[in-house]
Design a protein around this motif. Structure first.
Motif, PDB file in Angstrom:
ATOM      1  N   UNK A   1      45.032  33.915  36.852  1.00 59.93           N
ATOM      2  CA  UNK A   1      43.856  34.759  36.403  1.00 59.93           C
ATOM      3  C   UNK A   1      42.727  34.285  37.312  1.00 59.93           C
ATOM      4  N   UNK A   2      42.587  33.240  37.789  1.00 65.84           N
ATOM      5  CA  UNK A   2      41.508  32.871  38.959  1.00 65.84           C
ATOM      6  C   UNK A   2      41.674  33.054  40.099  1.00 65.84           C
ATOM      7  N   UNK A   3      42.764  33.840  40.725  1.00 63.28           N
ATOM      8  CA  UNK A   3      43.014  34.007  42.321  1.00 63.28           C
ATOM      9  C   UNK A   3      43.206  35.295  42.510  1.00 63.28           C
ATOM     10  N   UNK A   4      43.123  35.665  43.738  1.00 64.25           N
ATOM     11  CA  UNK A   4      43.358  36.924  44.371  1.00 64.25           C
ATOM     12  C   UNK A   4      44.803  37.400  44.335  1.00 64.25           C
TER      13      UNK A   4
ATOM     14  N   UNK B   1      36.631  41.835  37.077  1.00 60.13           N
ATOM     15  CA  UNK B   1      35.700  42.542  38.196  1.00 60.13           C
ATOM     16  C   UNK B   1      34.603  41.313  38.624  1.00 60.13           C
ATOM     17  N   UNK B   2      34.019  40.409  37.657  1.00 56.89           N
ATOM     18  CA  UNK B   2      32.857  39.528  38.292  1.00 56.89           C
ATOM     19  C   UNK B   2      33.825  38.721  39.335  1.00 56.89           C
ATOM     20  N   UNK B   3      35.142  38.432  39.308  1.00 52.95           N
ATOM     21  CA  UNK B   3      35.545  37.512  40.292  1.00 52.95           C
ATOM     22  C   UNK B   3      35.739  38.248  41.605  1.00 52.95           C
ATOM     23  N   UNK B   4      35.936  39.728  41.447  1.00 47.99           N
ATOM     24  CA  UNK B   4      36.119  40.473  42.606  1.00 47.99           C
ATOM     25  C   UNK B   4      34.697  40.569  43.385  1.00 47.99           C
TER      26      UNK B   4
ATOM     27  N   UNK C   1      33.741  37.370  45.139  1.00 49.10           N
ATOM     28  CA  UNK C   1      34.776  37.174  46.341  1.00 49.10           C
ATOM     29  C   UNK C   1      33.965  38.118  47.536  1.00 49.10           C
ATOM     30  N   UNK C   2      33.384  39.406  47.115  1.00 53.54           N
ATOM     31  CA  UNK C   2      32.871  40.337  48.067  1.00 53.54           C
ATOM     32  C   UNK C   2      31.533  39.675  48.500  1.00 53.54           C
ATOM     33  N   UNK C   3      30.632  39.019  47.687  1.00 51.55           N
ATOM     34  CA  UNK C   3      29.590  38.519  48.068  1.00 51.55           C
ATOM     35  C   UNK C   3      30.037  37.423  49.075  1.00 51.55           C
ATOM     36  N   UNK C   4      30.858  36.727  48.909  1.00 51.79           N
ATOM     37  CA  UNK C   4      31.337  35.419  49.834  1.00 51.79           C
ATOM     38  C   UNK C   4      31.607  36.133  51.206  1.00 51.79           C
TER      39      UNK C   4
ATOM     40  N   UNK D   1      40.135  44.988  44.470  1.00 52.20           N
ATOM     41  CA  UNK D   1      40.889  44.408  45.556  1.00 52.20           C
ATOM     42  C   UNK D   1      40.354  43.428  46.283  1.00 52.20           C
ATOM     43  N   UNK D   2      41.050  42.343  46.631  1.00 47.58           N
ATOM     44  CA  UNK D   2      40.584  41.257  47.329  1.00 47.58           C
ATOM     45  C   UNK D   2      40.096  41.700  48.509  1.00 47.58           C
TER      46      UNK D   2
END
Length: 119
Positions: A7-10, A15-18, A21-24, A54-55
């Motif tokens: 659940x917590x990986x690419x 959407x919050x995790x995506x 990751x985009x901010x990083x 998408x990652x």
């Protein structure tokens, strides 16, 4: 891989995790000496229209322990004029500062940076 890890990986189903990751990825691209994030095979084959959730290329984030520290893997291509070690350190420090600013009470993230090429 545990259910929590999935659940917590690419690729990011959350959407919050995506977004995180985009901010990083954006922060990494701003580091001096970084040419670009290393594109993966899916990024090379992806159509011009990007898929939501998408990652981002070259960024993999996970939290195997659920509430534990982020484990962040960054793969970049560096500029030849820059010292590779300085680029890797700059990326690591930038990612750590970015995640610490978002959640200062969490454990420090574990950031691994790999310079996969020079241009």
């Amino acid at each position: 891989m545990t259910a929590q890890h999935a659940e917590e990986s690419a690729p990011y189903g959350n959407p919050a995790l995506a977004t995180l990751a985009a901010e990083v990825a954006t922060a990494v691209e701003g580091v001096s000496g970084v040419a670009f994030l290393r594109p993966g095979l899916t990024d090379r084959l992806r159509s011009a229209v990007s898929r939501p959730g998408a990652a981002p290329a070259g960024v993999r984030m996970s939290r195997p322990d659920g509430d534990g520290p982020w484990q962040v893997e960054i793969q970049v291509v560096a500029l030849r004029r820059a010292r590779t070690v300085d680029v890797a350190r700059g990326v690591r420090d930038t990612v750590a500062r970015h995640l610490d600013a978002l959640a200062p009470t969490r454990s420090a993230p574990r950031v691994t940076v790999t310079v996969t090429g020079l241009v």
